[in-house]
Design an enzyme around this catalytic site. Sequence first.
Site, mmCIF file in Angstrom:
data_model
loop_
_atom_site.group_PDB
_atom_site.id
_atom_site.type_symbol
_atom_site.label_atom_id
_atom_site.label_comp_id
_atom_site.label_asym_id
_atom_site.label_seq_id
_atom_site.Cartn_x
_atom_site.Cartn_y
_atom_site.Cartn_z
ATOM 1 N N LYS A 1 55.956 87.187 90.500
ATOM 2 C CA LYS A 1 55.845 88.474 91.245
ATOM 3 C C LYS A 1 56.243 88.198 92.243
ATOM 4 O O LYS A 1 56.366 89.435 93.365
ATOM 5 C CB LYS A 1 54.410 89.096 91.171
ATOM 6 N N LEU B 1 47.669 82.815 80.027
ATOM 7 C CA LEU B 1 46.816 83.458 78.928
ATOM 8 C C LEU B 1 45.365 83.226 79.155
ATOM 9 O O LEU B 1 44.988 81.989 79.395
ATOM 10 C CB LEU B 1 47.027 82.897 77.529
#
Length: 601
Positions: free
Chosen positions: A382, A421
């Site tokens: 990001k 995850l």
Amino acid sequence: MAYITLSPLTDVARPFPVALTAVLTGSILAGLFFFRMYMVNWRHMSVRDLSRIIVGVVLGGGAAFGITNSFWEMANYEYAFTTLFLINAILTIGAFRISKRMYYELLHTTNKQKNKHAIIFGAECEGEQILRDILKNDQWDVSVRAMFDDRVMSGLLLHGVRILGGKEEMIDYIRSYQVDLLIVALPEIPKRELKKIIDEVKAVRPSMDIKVLPSFHSLTDDPVGVRHIRDVSIEDILGREPVKIDMGSIKASIQGKSVLVTGAGGSIGSELVRQCANLKPGKLIALDVDETELFHLQNEFKGSAIQVTPCVASVTDEQKMDMILDRFQPDVVFHAAAYKHVPMMESFPEEAIKVNVGGTRTVASLACKYEVDKFVMVSTDKAVNPTNVMGATKRVAEEICMAYNGTCVTKFISVRFGNVLGSRGSVIPIFMDQIKNGGPVTVTDPKMKRYFMTIPEAVLLVMQAGSMGRGGEVFVLDMGEPVKILDMAKDLIRLHNLKPNEDISIEFTGIRPGEKLFEELLNAEEGVIETDHEEIFKAICSRKLTREELESKISQLFNLLGSENPEAVRYLLKSIVPTYSFESTLVEEEVEDTDGSVMIG
């Protein structure tokens, strides 16, 4: 010793067979003692133990031959007697030793009716061991009625269970019979292939339970058994193969050294602590502002040879951080402390700046002061062309590492990767809670994609990059192929034996502030350089500001935090990270900077 004359044609006296038997018995016992067969648990007698009995008896027999031949010349019948004696000893001792296991596995069973109809995919070593474990385990309400394997000839019997073919035959069998459980006993099966099998099985029988045998790296040295199999997780079906790690180089960078992990209570930080603990550091300091998570982390290592020292502190507290680095003198710092929740940081940009920028600057400057060897910062995809405050502040943190590198002995390294995850606040735990509550599962946009990696994979690659880094690099991890969030939601619903949009509905909520449809790992103007590791690349990042210029900009940024003008904060962030874009509410409005300059909105 008794002697007897066997023939009137010879004067050679022969030893009485009792004496030869005594020599053989003593030699065989010595051979078995040498192999410590007295230590073997009869209940768990194995083929390996049986082979040790055979070797022990044979060696004992060889010793007996040597002893007897040194006293007299053995006749042919004595050689035959000795050979038969050894064969009889192997059969008798082996049968006696394995009798307890045979009793428990063949005779000591109940007539309990096992109701679950199970099949096993994988009929070689692992499948055979799991089948054997099920057959002798009365507590498991499972009856294995067929096995399937493309590598094994169809029609063969394994412990009384017939192998009926390969994958295609297995799907036909599931279609024809009410199968309750499928056990995939192929630990090294490619994840893409596993996902394909699960999809085909769920298409035929959605409510069917599927369990898998994990890869061997997560198993012990014990024989494979029922306790090793587990439910299918989302990690199993993402289609990404396990990363290759050079544990030797990582171990050399950690073993015997003092290691500090900031943000140790988080998903990445706590796994960094666990992986470092496996490499036997001299000291291991876990730092976080969350005392509850630190308590749980410390509890994990109770009774362990590695002592984890917890430190409750904020990376923004310069005085406290100075005391900690002065006390522990770390050789390596893994900086994982950060705010990461994108929409939340859009609402509270000042907090993202305090922790992600200010915290990084504080720890980096102290790393220089106390001559830390390596400073490895955990970054994010990001930070690339950021559209949110969180990504922009992490990009500034990368700039801090590049600017500080070369100004002191510390080597500063940043490692950039995508989503992991199961991390706290990530999409998977949210989906899991929504499914457990009956839905709906909320997806922002049907086109949204993200890169995903398991937490252990990400952490080991961060450590690998840290061991490779010479200072000033921004490493980029190969995240594989991006995954559609919608597809992931559907897979999770199916893994709960439910049907998407039938049992559990899926709703689209729209993209939240600061979110992208697709995350990038490299800026458009950047390229990459290959490294010695095929899954780690070095980004070509041009340093735009000197350390002094960057310090000045960051000081201006902090002076703006109390102004209650978030737009000015965002514009100043953009002056540090030109690729940062956001929707402004200012139109041709002048925002005065703290040094007297003017920025045009």
